[in-house]
Design a protein around this motif. Structure first.
Motif, short mmCIF file in Angstrom:
data_model
loop_
_atom_site.label_atom_id
_atom_site.label_comp_id
_atom_site.label_asym_id
_atom_site.label_seq_id
_atom_site.Cartn_x
_atom_site.Cartn_y
_atom_site.Cartn_z
N ALA A 170 0.84 -1.21 0.00
CA ALA A 170 0.00 0.00 0.00
C ALA A 170 0.87 1.25 0.00
O ALA A 170 1.86 1.33 0.73
N GLU A 171 0.48 2.22 -0.82
CA GLU A 171 1.21 3.48 -0.91
C GLU A 171 0.23 4.64 -0.77
O GLU A 171 -0.91 4.57 -1.24
N PRO A 172 0.66 5.74 -0.14
CA PRO A 172 -0.23 6.90 0.01
C PRO A 172 -0.33 7.70 -1.29
O PRO A 172 0.68 7.94 -1.97
N ASN A 173 -1.55 8.09 -1.64
CA ASN A 173 -1.81 8.96 -2.78
C ASN A 173 -1.08 8.51 -4.04
O ASN A 173 -0.41 9.30 -4.71
N GLN A 174 -1.25 7.25 -4.38
CA GLN A 174 -0.73 6.66 -5.61
C GLN A 174 -1.82 5.79 -6.23
O GLN A 174 -2.63 5.21 -5.53
N PRO A 175 -1.88 5.66 -7.56
CA PRO A 175 -1.02 6.30 -8.56
C PRO A 175 -1.49 7.71 -8.90
O PRO A 175 -0.99 8.33 -9.84
N TYR A 176 -2.48 8.21 -8.16
CA TYR A 176 -2.97 9.57 -8.33
C TYR A 176 -2.88 10.28 -6.99
O TYR A 176 -2.69 9.67 -5.94
N SER A 177 -3.04 11.59 -7.03
CA SER A 177 -3.03 12.39 -5.81
C SER A 177 -4.17 13.41 -5.89
O SER A 177 -4.81 13.56 -6.93
N PRO A 178 -4.42 14.13 -4.80
CA PRO A 178 -5.47 15.16 -4.85
C PRO A 178 -5.26 16.17 -5.98
O PRO A 178 -6.24 16.70 -6.51
N ALA A 179 -4.02 16.40 -6.37
CA ALA A 179 -3.75 17.36 -7.44
C ALA A 179 -4.33 16.91 -8.78
O ALA A 179 -4.54 17.72 -9.68
N ASP A 180 -4.63 15.61 -8.91
CA ASP A 180 -5.19 15.09 -10.15
C ASP A 180 -6.71 15.22 -10.21
O ASP A 180 -7.33 14.81 -11.20
N GLY A 181 -7.31 15.74 -9.16
CA GLY A 181 -8.75 15.97 -9.17
C GLY A 181 -9.58 14.72 -9.08
O GLY A 181 -10.70 14.67 -9.61
N VAL A 182 -9.06 13.69 -8.37
CA VAL A 182 -9.75 12.40 -8.34
C VAL A 182 -10.53 12.16 -7.04
O VAL A 182 -11.06 11.06 -6.84
N LEU A 183 -10.63 13.15 -6.18
CA LEU A 183 -11.26 12.95 -4.88
C LEU A 183 -12.61 13.66 -4.75
O LEU A 183 -13.06 13.97 -3.65
N HIS A 184 -13.26 13.88 -5.87
CA HIS A 184 -14.50 14.66 -5.85
C HIS A 184 -15.55 14.04 -4.93
O HIS A 184 -16.17 14.75 -4.12
N THR A 185 -15.79 12.75 -5.04
CA THR A 185 -16.83 12.12 -4.21
C THR A 185 -16.50 12.25 -2.73
O THR A 185 -17.37 12.58 -1.92
N LEU A 186 -15.24 11.98 -2.37
CA LEU A 186 -14.84 12.11 -0.97
C LEU A 186 -15.05 13.52 -0.45
O LEU A 186 -15.57 13.73 0.64
N GLU A 187 -14.62 14.49 -1.24
CA GLU A 187 -14.71 15.88 -0.79
C GLU A 187 -16.15 16.36 -0.76
O GLU A 187 -16.56 17.08 0.16
N MET A 188 -16.94 15.96 -1.74
CA MET A 188 -18.32 16.42 -1.83
C MET A 188 -19.16 15.91 -0.66
O MET A 188 -19.94 16.65 -0.06
N HIS A 189 -18.99 14.64 -0.32
CA HIS A 189 -19.85 14.03 0.70
C HIS A 189 -19.17 13.92 2.07
O HIS A 189 -19.86 13.80 3.08
N GLY A 190 -17.86 13.94 2.09
CA GLY A 190 -17.16 13.72 3.34
C GLY A 190 -16.71 14.96 4.07
O GLY A 190 -16.75 15.02 5.31
#
Length: 249
Positions: A170-190
Motif C-alpha cells: 500500500a502506498e499513500p496517494n498513488q497512482p494519483y493524488s489530490p492534485a489530479d482531481g480524483v477525490l471529488h466524491t470524498l470531498e463532496m460528501h465527506g
C-alpha cells in the motif's frame, strides 16, 4: 461505513452509439474500472455495509468529477479519442448531468444519512477503484493506493496496518493524488460532514478474476474493520455495524 464505486460499469446505452468507439475500446479501462465492482460487492457483504455503484460508463459521465471539470465528459481518455463526447453543446452536457450525476450523488448522500440515522454515528466513506498497469506506455509498480484529502485519519491508520492484512503493498496517494482531481466524491460528501474517508485504488491485473477480486476484498475488508475499530476506541464510541443493505443505482 458507506462504500461507493463510481466506475463500476462499462455500459453505454445504444442511443449513444457506443460514443463512436469500437467494441474493444468501449470495454477497455477507459470506460470503467475492471474488477472494482467485484471487490466492492465482496467488501459490502463482508462488512455488512451499503454500496452505491454506478450502472453507466464513466465516458458518458465520470461520476467522480464535478460538472465543470473537462474530464467529466472527456473528448479524449489516455490515448483514446471519444468521438461521441466531441463538441457537446451545453444542452447535451446538462442532460447528462441531470440524468447521471445528480441522481447518483443524491443516492450517495441519502445512503450516508440513512446509515447515520440507523447507527447513531457518522459513517466512514470509502470509494473503490482500479487502475491500469500501463498508463501512457509507462508501467506502474503500485499495487494498492490509499488516497486522501486534507482529512487523512482513516487513510493513515489503514496505511500503517496494511502489511498485517494484505499482501498488496500500500502506498499513500498513488497512482494519483489530490492534485489530479480524483477525490471529488470524498470531498463532496465527506468534507462537509467531517466523515473519515479514503479512496482505494487497486491495480486491475490483481483483481482480473472473480476469485482474485474476492481475495483482495477479504483482505481489504479485514483492514477496514480493524481500522474502524481502532477509530471507535480512540473516540470512545462503541462500534455498531452499518445496516445490511445495498443501494445500487
Amino acid at each position: 461505513m458507506v462504500l461507493v464505486c463510481e466506475h463500476a460499469s462499462p455500459f453505454i446505452p445504444e442511443v449513444f452509439g457506443r460514443l463512436g468507439l469500437d467494441e474493444e475500446s468501449a470495454s477497455a479501462h477507459i470506460a470503467w474500472d475492471p474488477g472494482a465492482l467485484d471487490v466492492a460487492k465482496a467488501m459490502s457483504e463482508a462488512l455488512n455495509a451499503p454500496l452505491v455503484a454506478a450502472n453507466y460508463s464513466r465516458l458518458l459521465y465520470d461520476l467522480n468529477r464535478p460538472p465543470e471539470a473537462a474530464t467529466a465528459m472527456p473528448e479524449r481518455s489516455e490515448t483514446y479519442d471519444v468521438p461521441g463526447n466531441r463538441d457537446l453543446d451545453d444542452a447535451a452536457k446538462k442532460e447528462r448531468i441531470a440524468a447521471l450525476y445528480h441522481p447518483f450523488h443524491a443516492l450517495v448522500a441519502a445512503t450516508i444519512e440513512d446509515v447515520q440515522k440507523r447507527s447513531g454515528q457518522a459513517p466512514a466513506l470509502v470509494t473503490i477503484h482500479s487502475f491500469t498497469p500501463v498508463y501512457f506506455g509507462q508501467k506502474r509498480e503500485t499495487e494498492l493506493g490509499i488516497l486522501f484529502d486534507a482529512d487523512d485519519r482513516l487513510a493513515q491508520l489503514m496505511l500503517a496496518r496494511a502489511p498485517g492484512f494484505t499482501r498488496l503493498t500500500a502506498e499513500p496517494n498513488q497512482p494519483y493524488s489530490p492534485a489530479d482531481g480524483v477525490l471529488h466524491t470524498l470531498e463532496m460528501h465527506g468534507a462537509e460532514k467531517n466523515l473519515p474517508r479514503a479512496m482505494l485504488e487497486i491495480r486491475n491485473d490483481l483483481v482480473a478474476t472473480k476469485a482474485a477480486a474476492d481475495l483482495v476484498a477479504g483482505e481489504l475488508a479485514g483492514l477496514l474493520a480493524e481500522t474502524m475499530a481502532i477509530m471507535d476506541l480512540e473516540t470512545g464510541r462503541l462500534s455498531r455495524p452499518a445496516p445490511k443493505a445495498r443501494a445500487v443505482w
